[in-house]
Design a protein around this motif. Sequence first.
Motif, mmCIF file in Angstrom:
data_model
loop_
_atom_site.group_PDB
_atom_site.id
_atom_site.type_symbol
_atom_site.label_atom_id
_atom_site.label_comp_id
_atom_site.label_asym_id
_atom_site.label_seq_id
_atom_site.Cartn_x
_atom_site.Cartn_y
_atom_site.Cartn_z
ATOM 1 N N GLY A 180 -5.724 17.091 5.252
ATOM 2 C CA GLY A 180 -6.265 16.401 6.409
ATOM 3 C C GLY A 180 -6.768 15.008 6.091
ATOM 4 O O GLY A 180 -6.589 14.064 6.879
ATOM 5 N N LYS A 181 -7.406 14.848 4.927
ATOM 6 C CA LYS A 181 -7.904 13.531 4.523
ATOM 7 C C LYS A 181 -6.758 12.530 4.385
ATOM 8 O O LYS A 181 -6.870 11.370 4.798
ATOM 9 N N ILE A 182 -5.667 12.971 3.794
ATOM 10 C CA ILE A 182 -4.533 12.086 3.572
ATOM 11 C C ILE A 182 -3.900 11.673 4.894
ATOM 12 O O ILE A 182 -3.608 10.494 5.128
ATOM 13 N N LEU A 183 -3.691 12.643 5.773
ATOM 14 C CA LEU A 183 -3.106 12.312 7.071
ATOM 15 C C LEU A 183 -4.015 11.386 7.862
ATOM 16 O O LEU A 183 -3.538 10.475 8.566
ATOM 17 N N SER A 184 -5.326 11.580 7.729
ATOM 18 C CA SER A 184 -6.270 10.685 8.398
ATOM 19 C C SER A 184 -6.191 9.277 7.825
ATOM 20 O O SER A 184 -6.257 8.283 8.561
ATOM 21 N N LEU A 185 -6.041 9.178 6.510
ATOM 22 C CA LEU A 185 -5.939 7.867 5.866
ATOM 23 C C LEU A 185 -4.653 7.159 6.290
ATOM 24 O O LEU A 185 -4.644 5.946 6.546
ATOM 25 N N ILE A 186 -3.567 7.917 6.377
ATOM 26 C CA ILE A 186 -2.309 7.341 6.852
ATOM 27 C C ILE A 186 -2.474 6.807 8.271
ATOM 28 O O ILE A 186 -2.026 5.706 8.603
ATOM 29 N N GLY A 189 4.743 8.814 6.576
ATOM 30 C CA GLY A 189 3.766 8.597 7.621
ATOM 31 C C GLY A 189 3.259 9.842 8.304
ATOM 32 O O GLY A 189 2.550 9.745 9.309
ATOM 33 N N GLY A 190 3.581 11.028 7.788
ATOM 34 C CA GLY A 190 3.105 12.222 8.462
ATOM 35 C C GLY A 190 3.257 13.467 7.622
ATOM 36 O O GLY A 190 3.554 13.411 6.426
ATOM 37 N N ARG A 191 3.073 14.587 8.264
ATOM 38 C CA ARG A 191 3.210 15.883 7.618
ATOM 39 C C ARG A 191 4.669 16.168 7.306
ATOM 40 O O ARG A 191 5.567 15.751 8.042
ATOM 41 N N ALA A 192 4.922 16.873 6.204
ATOM 42 C CA ALA A 192 6.275 17.322 5.869
ATOM 43 C C ALA A 192 6.349 18.816 6.108
ATOM 44 O O ALA A 192 5.639 19.600 5.471
ATOM 45 N N GLY A 237 0.827 -1.203 0.000
ATOM 46 C CA GLY A 237 0.000 0.000 0.000
ATOM 47 C C GLY A 237 0.855 1.244 0.000
ATOM 48 O O GLY A 237 1.856 1.305 0.696
ATOM 49 N N LYS A 238 0.434 2.241 -0.793
ATOM 50 C CA LYS A 238 1.134 3.524 -0.797
ATOM 51 C C LYS A 238 0.102 4.613 -0.598
ATOM 52 O O LYS A 238 -1.017 4.505 -1.058
ATOM 53 N N VAL A 239 0.486 5.635 0.075
ATOM 54 C CA VAL A 239 -0.411 6.764 0.259
ATOM 55 C C VAL A 239 0.290 8.034 -0.238
ATOM 56 O O VAL A 239 1.329 8.405 0.279
#
Length: 465
Positions: free
Chosen positions: A361-367, A381-384, A6-8
Amino acid sequence: MLRNLGKVITQKAKYSASAAPAPQTNPEILYTGLFINNEWVKASDGKTFKTENPANGKVITEVQQAGKADVDKAVKAAKDAFKLGSPWRSMDASQRGFLINKLADLIERDRVYLASLETLDNGKPYTAAYYGDLAAVVKNLRYYAGWADKNHGMTLPTDGKYFAYTRHEPVGVCGQIIPWNFPLLMAAWKLGPALASGCTLIMKPAEQTPLTALYIAQLVKEAGFPPGVVNMLPGFGDAGAALVDHPDVDKIAFTGSTEVGKKIQRGAASSLKRITLELGGKSPNIILGDVDLEKAVEAAHTALFYNMGQCCTAGSRTFVEDKIYDKFVELSAERAKRRVVGDPFKPEVEQGPQIDSEQHGKILSLIESGKQQGAKLVAGGGRAGDVGYFVQPTVFSDVKDDMDIARTEKIRAGTVWVNDYNIFGNQVPFGGFKQSGIGRENGPYGINNYTEVKAVVVKLTDKNS
C-alpha cells in the motif's frame, strides 16, 4: 547538467536460473517456537501470530509470539552462558571459530531448503535466495570464523618501568533485531561477529519473516554451540522494546527503518547500552554522459529493483547528464516493461511480491503521489495482478527534488560505488552517515562493535630494590 529520473520499487535475475537445484515449492515448516537455552518452548502467555506467503496472501503457519517474560528468560540464559567459567567463556577462541564454520557447513548442506523457505516467507525469487543470499550467508560466517582467534590487542611502549597491553573482551549479552528484506543474510551479519567475539545473544527476527531464522537456531544447536549462547525470539515490537529496555542486555544491534532506529537509541540511552544501527536511506545514482549507455541502464535498473526494491541501498533516484537523459529514460522504461513479475519459485521470474499489504500500500500510494505532483510516468504505475502483493516496475521522468518520490536525499554516505552498484564484500565495512545509522557491519569494523578494549598496565619489579 544532471536531471532526475525517479524510479519506484521493485530485482534483476542476475543468476543462472537453469543451474539452480529445483526448489522445494512447499517446504515443510519444522520450527515455530521460541528457542531459549537450546530448547524449543512456547510463549509464556500462549500467544501466537501468523506469517503469510506474500505471493498469495495466504497464511503459511502460526508462530509462537515472544513477550516480555520470554525476553527475561532468554536474557537470563544468555547471561548465564556469558559467565566466567561457563563452557562458552572458557572455550578456546579457535574452537569458537570451528563452531561458526560448522554452522556454515550445516547451512550449506540445507541450502535448497533454506532458499525455498526464504522464498516462501519473504517472496524473493528462489534463484536470488539460492545464489545470492545463501551464498553470502555462508561466506560471511566463514569470514568471521577466521576472526575468532585473531581479535587480539596490542603491547604498548612505555617509559620502561611498566608493561602495558590491551585486551579485546566481548561486550556481553547482545540483543539483535533483524529486518524482513534479507532475513537470512542480516541474521548472519549479526551472528558472525557476535559469536567470533565471544558474546552471547538474543535475536528477534522480523514478524513478517521468522521462519528461516528459527531454522538457523536449530542448526546452531546441531553445530554444538553451548546452551544460552544463541536464543531466537520471534515476535513484534514489544519484544524488541523489552530487549532494548532490559538492564542485563549490554548491546543492541538493529537493522531497519530510521524511525525505529531513533526509538531504539532513545530507549538504550537509559542504561547507556552500546548500539549499532543500520538504517535506511534514499541513495542517489549518478550517470554521466560518457558511459556505455546500455550497461548503465542495466546497472541503474538493478540498483533499484534488486530484491523488489526492498534494500537500504536502493538507487531510487537516478541523476542523468542532460545530453543522454532522453535516451536513458527511453531505455530505462523499456527495461522496466520487460521485467518478469510473478511466482518467485519460477526460474524465469525476476521480481516477486512486496513483503506484505502494508508495504504494498505504501508503494502504490507513493506512485500515486508522483502522478499527482507532476512527474511523468514512463513505465508501470500500479498493481501487478490481483493476487498477492505485486507492484509493476515503475519509472518516472522529469522528477523535481521537492516531490515525495525524490525526497530524503543522503549526500554524505558511508558507501560510494564507482562504475558499479551494490557491490559488497565481507571484508568491506557497510553502514551509513547521519540518519542512515551508527557503526559499521562487516570486516574488522564489524567485530569491533562487539568488543570492549581493556588497558592493562603492570609495574615491573625492580630486581635491585
